[in-house]
Design a protein around this motif. Sequence first.
Motif, PDB file in Angstrom:
ATOM      1  N   PRO A 196     -27.894 -21.427 -14.456  1.00  0.00           N
ATOM      2  CA  PRO A 196     -26.773 -22.189 -15.016  1.00  0.00           C
ATOM      3  C   PRO A 196     -26.073 -21.414 -16.117  1.00  0.00           C
ATOM      4  CG  PRO A 196     -28.851 -23.030 -15.855  1.00  0.00           C
ATOM      5  CD  PRO A 196     -29.195 -22.010 -14.816  1.00  0.00           C
ATOM      6  N   GLU A 197     -24.874 -21.794 -16.420  1.00  0.00           N
ATOM      7  CA  GLU A 197     -24.121 -21.148 -17.496  1.00  0.00           C
ATOM      8  C   GLU A 197     -24.805 -21.446 -18.830  1.00  0.00           C
ATOM      9  OE1 GLU A 197     -19.604 -21.053 -19.369  1.00  0.00           O
ATOM     10  OE2 GLU A 197     -19.974 -22.067 -17.446  1.00  0.00           O
ATOM     11  N   GLN A 198     -24.938 -20.411 -19.660  1.00  0.00           N
ATOM     12  CA  GLN A 198     -25.617 -20.552 -20.946  1.00  0.00           C
ATOM     13  C   GLN A 198     -24.641 -20.258 -22.071  1.00  0.00           C
ATOM     14  OE1 GLN A 198     -29.337 -18.017 -20.273  1.00  0.00           O
ATOM     15  NE2 GLN A 198     -28.406 -18.234 -18.252  1.00  0.00           N
ATOM     16  N   LEU A 199     -24.994 -20.722 -23.261  1.00  0.00           N
ATOM     17  CA  LEU A 199     -24.156 -20.486 -24.428  1.00  0.00           C
ATOM     18  C   LEU A 199     -24.098 -18.997 -24.744  1.00  0.00           C
ATOM     19  CD1 LEU A 199     -25.378 -23.417 -26.701  1.00  0.00           C
ATOM     20  CD2 LEU A 199     -23.133 -23.236 -25.587  1.00  0.00           C
ATOM     21  N   ASP A 200     -22.963 -18.576 -25.285  1.00  0.00           N
ATOM     22  CA  ASP A 200     -22.793 -17.178 -25.667  1.00  0.00           C
ATOM     23  C   ASP A 200     -23.791 -16.821 -26.776  1.00  0.00           C
ATOM     24  OD1 ASP A 200     -21.146 -14.613 -25.850  1.00  0.00           O
ATOM     25  OD2 ASP A 200     -21.072 -15.374 -27.912  1.00  0.00           O
ATOM     26  N   CYS A 201     -24.522 -15.724 -26.574  1.00  0.00           N
ATOM     27  CA  CYS A 201     -25.591 -15.346 -27.498  1.00  0.00           C
ATOM     28  C   CYS A 201     -25.062 -15.123 -28.908  1.00  0.00           C
ATOM     29  CB  CYS A 201     -26.283 -14.085 -26.980  1.00  0.00           C
ATOM     30  SG  CYS A 201     -27.674 -13.570 -28.007  1.00  0.00           S
ATOM     31  N   GLN A 202     -23.965 -14.402 -29.049  1.00  0.00           N
ATOM     32  CA  GLN A 202     -23.442 -14.103 -30.380  1.00  0.00           C
ATOM     33  C   GLN A 202     -22.999 -15.366 -31.098  1.00  0.00           C
ATOM     34  OE1 GLN A 202     -23.620 -10.943 -31.827  1.00  0.00           O
ATOM     35  NE2 GLN A 202     -23.293 -12.297 -33.583  1.00  0.00           N
ATOM     36  N   MET A 203     -22.377 -16.291 -30.350  1.00  0.00           N
ATOM     37  CA  MET A 203     -21.947 -17.560 -30.949  1.00  0.00           C
ATOM     38  C   MET A 203     -23.155 -18.352 -31.466  1.00  0.00           C
ATOM     39  SD  MET A 203     -21.792 -21.100 -30.395  1.00  0.00           S
ATOM     40  CE  MET A 203     -21.751 -21.441 -28.648  1.00  0.00           C
ATOM     41  N   VAL A 204     -24.245 -18.365 -30.664  1.00  0.00           N
ATOM     42  CA  VAL A 204     -25.461 -19.088 -31.063  1.00  0.00           C
ATOM     43  C   VAL A 204     -26.038 -18.473 -32.336  1.00  0.00           C
ATOM     44  CG1 VAL A 204     -27.864 -19.578 -30.422  1.00  0.00           C
ATOM     45  CG2 VAL A 204     -26.023 -19.914 -28.751  1.00  0.00           C
ATOM     46  N   LEU A 205     -26.093 -17.136 -32.388  1.00  0.00           N
ATOM     47  CA  LEU A 205     -26.652 -16.459 -33.559  1.00  0.00           C
ATOM     48  C   LEU A 205     -25.788 -16.696 -34.798  1.00  0.00           C
ATOM     49  CD1 LEU A 205     -27.776 -13.068 -31.951  1.00  0.00           C
ATOM     50  CD2 LEU A 205     -29.221 -14.994 -32.605  1.00  0.00           C
ATOM     51  N   ASP A 206     -24.486 -16.696 -34.612  1.00  0.00           N
ATOM     52  CA  ASP A 206     -23.583 -16.956 -35.745  1.00  0.00           C
ATOM     53  C   ASP A 206     -23.812 -18.368 -36.306  1.00  0.00           C
ATOM     54  OD1 ASP A 206     -22.509 -14.455 -35.497  1.00  0.00           O
ATOM     55  OD2 ASP A 206     -20.723 -15.109 -34.393  1.00  0.00           O
TER      56      ASP A 206
ATOM     57  N   PRO B 171     -31.413 -21.245 -24.194  1.00  0.00           N
ATOM     58  CA  PRO B 171     -31.374 -20.026 -23.373  1.00  0.00           C
ATOM     59  C   PRO B 171     -30.069 -19.275 -23.602  1.00  0.00           C
ATOM     60  CG  PRO B 171     -30.918 -21.946 -22.007  1.00  0.00           C
ATOM     61  CD  PRO B 171     -31.164 -22.458 -23.395  1.00  0.00           C
ATOM     62  N   VAL B 172     -30.149 -17.957 -23.738  1.00  0.00           N
ATOM     63  CA  VAL B 172     -28.921 -17.163 -23.939  1.00  0.00           C
ATOM     64  C   VAL B 172     -28.889 -15.921 -23.046  1.00  0.00           C
ATOM     65  CG1 VAL B 172     -28.562 -17.919 -26.328  1.00  0.00           C
ATOM     66  CG2 VAL B 172     -29.984 -15.918 -25.869  1.00  0.00           C
ATOM     67  N   GLY B 173     -29.985 -15.674 -22.307  1.00  0.00           N
ATOM     68  CA  GLY B 173     -30.010 -14.425 -21.542  1.00  0.00           C
ATOM     69  C   GLY B 173     -30.771 -14.490 -20.234  1.00  0.00           C
ATOM     70  N   HIS B 174     -30.867 -15.677 -19.606  1.00  0.00           N
ATOM     71  CA  HIS B 174     -31.540 -15.771 -18.302  1.00  0.00           C
ATOM     72  C   HIS B 174     -30.586 -15.252 -17.222  1.00  0.00           C
ATOM     73  CE1 HIS B 174     -35.230 -18.025 -19.283  1.00  0.00           C
ATOM     74  NE2 HIS B 174     -34.525 -18.405 -20.340  1.00  0.00           N
ATOM     75  N   ARG B 175     -31.095 -14.365 -16.388  1.00  0.00           N
ATOM     76  CA  ARG B 175     -30.273 -13.728 -15.358  1.00  0.00           C
ATOM     77  C   ARG B 175     -31.002 -13.803 -14.015  1.00  0.00           C
ATOM     78  NH1 ARG B 175     -27.581 -14.271 -19.084  1.00  0.00           N
ATOM     79  NH2 ARG B 175     -26.701 -12.783 -20.555  1.00  0.00           N
ATOM     80  N   TYR B 176     -30.606 -14.748 -13.212  1.00  0.00           N
ATOM     81  CA  TYR B 176     -31.150 -14.835 -11.853  1.00  0.00           C
ATOM     82  C   TYR B 176     -30.139 -15.579 -10.992  1.00  0.00           C
ATOM     83  CZ  TYR B 176     -32.545 -19.539 -13.472  1.00  0.00           C
ATOM     84  OH  TYR B 176     -32.530 -20.811 -13.995  1.00  0.00           O
ATOM     85  N   LEU B 177     -30.268 -15.475  -9.703  1.00  0.00           N
ATOM     86  CA  LEU B 177     -29.332 -16.098  -8.775  1.00  0.00           C
ATOM     87  C   LEU B 177     -29.376 -17.612  -8.951  1.00  0.00           C
ATOM     88  CD1 LEU B 177     -27.387 -15.224  -6.517  1.00  0.00           C
ATOM     89  CD2 LEU B 177     -29.218 -15.719  -4.875  1.00  0.00           C
ATOM     90  N   GLY B 178     -28.263 -18.183  -9.273  1.00  0.00           N
ATOM     91  CA  GLY B 178     -28.204 -19.633  -9.447  1.00  0.00           C
ATOM     92  C   GLY B 178     -28.479 -20.092 -10.862  1.00  0.00           C
TER      93      GLY B 178
END
Length: 891
Positions: A358-368, A349-356
């Motif tokens: 969890p912290e996700q990996l940075d999208c650009q870092m994952v793509l790199d 997951p790199v872009g889930h946005r809802y209350l609560g």
Amino acid sequence: MTDQAQRLYLIDGSSYIYRAYYAIRQLSNSKGLATNAVLGFTNMLLKVVREEQPDHLAVIFDAKGPTFRKEIYPEYKANRSAMPEDLRPQIPLIKELVQAFNMPALELAGYEADDIIATLARRFAAEGMAVTVVTGDKDLMQIVDERIRLLDTMKDQVVGLEEVAERFGGTPDKVVEVQALAGDSSDNVPGVPGIGEKTARQLIQDFGSVENLLDNIDQVSGKKRQENLRQFGEQALLSKQLVTLVDDLNLEIDYEQLMISEPNREKLTGLFKELEFHKLLQEFSSDQRASGEGYRLVLTEAELNDMLAALQKAEMVAFDTETTSLDPLRADLVGLSFAIEAEQGWYVPVGHRYLGAPEQLDCQMVLDRLQPLLGDEKRVKVAQNGKYDLLVLRRAGLEVAGLSFDTMLASYLANPAAKSHSLDNLAGDLLGYRTISYSEVCGSGRNRIGFEEVEIEKALTYATEDADITLRLQQKLAPQLVESGQQQLFDEIEMPLLAVLADMEWAGIRIDSEFLNNLSKEMEGKMRTLEEEIHRIAGGPFNVASPKQLGEVLFERLDLPRGKKTKTGWSTDVEVLTKLAEEHDIAARILEYRSLAKLKSTYCDALPRLVHPDTGRIHTSFNQAVTATGRLSSSEPNLQNIPIRTEEGRRIREAFVPAEGNLLLAADYSQVELRILAHMADEPALKESFAQGEDIHTRTASEIFGVFLELVTPEMRRSAKTINFGVLYGMSAFGLAKSLGIGRKEAQEYIDSYFARYPKVLEFMEAKKEEGRQQGYVNTLFGRRCSVAEINSRNGAVRGYAERNAINYPIQGTAADIIKIAMVAISRRLQQEKLQTRMVLQVHDELVFDVPEGELDAVRSLVRKEMEGAASLSVPLLVDVGTGRNWREAH
């Protein structure tokens, strides 16, 4: 009827079968088995269960063989036409489905379904049940009482005591009295000549019964009516016997046996797979579902490292993306999933946005970190509808290379008769697996949320399953491509084309929005003028856009020759108006008005709204796995249907323009389908004509009409052109007569003359029909299978349509293959020669390029060479190339 009473629903199954058959037309599975009545019946049955939620239910059918009414009156129902041939094999399937739903299915030899319904309704109503009879049959109105009502689900109408009184002028026991006098033409119940339902109502209100009426004929007004009653009195009594339902049959069934129970999902799964009812299969399937035990969530860099290490060792990687939009050029990445073996996989997951969340990996870092893997041409990758994923990842900054297997395209080639190539349907059909649907995780309707709002734990199973199932489907579909002879087509045409189409969608095409806005205003002015003319001819204002009002004006106020009637009024479709336009000016004006209105709304008004805010261009989607012939289609917007024959259509093409400082180049195959016909039929006269560069329509006219080429008139050439293209589509003498405005006999003479001059064409047509009958499909020159599964249908109209396709598909499909080969070759050359030119559109036999002026000569030569060399035929392929400041100029 009380709300507290137990509710029994009795469904008139025999009536439903016919209503379902005529409600859905010409539907079949990939084997050519007609399925329209089965689907319609199933949907109607489920509508009752879902909306009415009955406690108890039974479906009642007519039994095979004659009933007691036939013994009383041999002509009973004798006027009914024979059961449609393609309905007959569907009836056992319908009964099998009812049983699979665990619903009682009842029938009794010697009696009709209505008799069983009357017996059950009366018995259980007497025991205090609330009975609803689901039917559209007026005969059953005779059993309505305080506890029995009728429900017509197709019209959403309930019939109770009040409705019976309104229709028949009294209580339900008077229904048979009225019907006995009026008769029933649908059942061939004779009644009394000269007495219709309205008169019968009045007579029964006056005399109470048929018997009392016949005892008091002298009191009936009108000598003729008295004569008829005396002469046909016995016939009225016979008719009463025929229409009176038997309500005391000895049926050994108790109330508990009619209780709704859970359906047999295993049986339903088998049936829905056979019938290819994918939506119903998804709902009722007994297929396995994901446990998710082997699916891993990647939330830390250490977990990402572990995943990447495993992916690097794998021979094949299946991947999928989760996003915020179905439009890949507006979609933000929410997550990525991967699989390298069955029932195992990862979700990042790199872009889930809802209350609560969890912290996700940075999208650009994952793509790199993924770029070396996904960008490696040599590493085999698999996707479902991979073009979407390629574009999504390109927008996110990652270029994918090495996508060598798309399961959607593989299914499209290996199973051309399949109605759908979606992941959900393929999983059910090929793996016996029921996927998690999008609505299960995101909801539906007003409650639907974006995938970015889905809880990550929920998203894990859904997203990873997509990659997992894609990998498993590849293992099923790869051998099928070989077995069906489609491997070369897949590897050399369709998969390379996927990347080409992704580039074209990414490039988009520029439009002149200001030009379209001005054109829209111009069309609006023309429409106002036309509207005024129409109102003047009509003798007053009305809403020209309303089919109902238009029908009333044309056929009631103006009393023009009437055509067909629909449920809402007179039909005013194109066919009706075109016929009227031959003699009536108002119809011609209405057709012109409608044409302008459609062009204005579909293109002038809609296209500027579709311009991408970031690129300033329109990015249509090219659909690769839709048409039966392999032809590409386009959507959102559909640029394939912009008319070229009308001035307004050509004006719209003026709005398509190149990048600043560039020109558009349009390259169009010349009469490619007729050239393919000449080659495939091996017709010497046609081949010679093309080889000599003759005008094929003039040559055909010369042959058919028996005149020298120099003496062919424009009218003759027009007729020959219609015949040439009509042959491709299996046009009949009737169709040709209609198209040319000539008599059917004359049209048949033209066709006979055509085949006398080109006998090999007729041989080709017959050979293709036979090929279709034997195989269920026909082939293009490149081996593409085009399904004609319905060619052995018992329905003549359906069979005829399939036969015409058996002739046309190999030709149209070969044309599609040729232009695809050309597109792949041109794209490769443009990249190799590092040219800035972009291929931006494909429309039927035409390609459009956005070309810097300095590259014009090179690209013109390159395009012509690759298009004309895309196939080696026994006749030359010719390409017309034009350039201009807009698409119209270039075409």
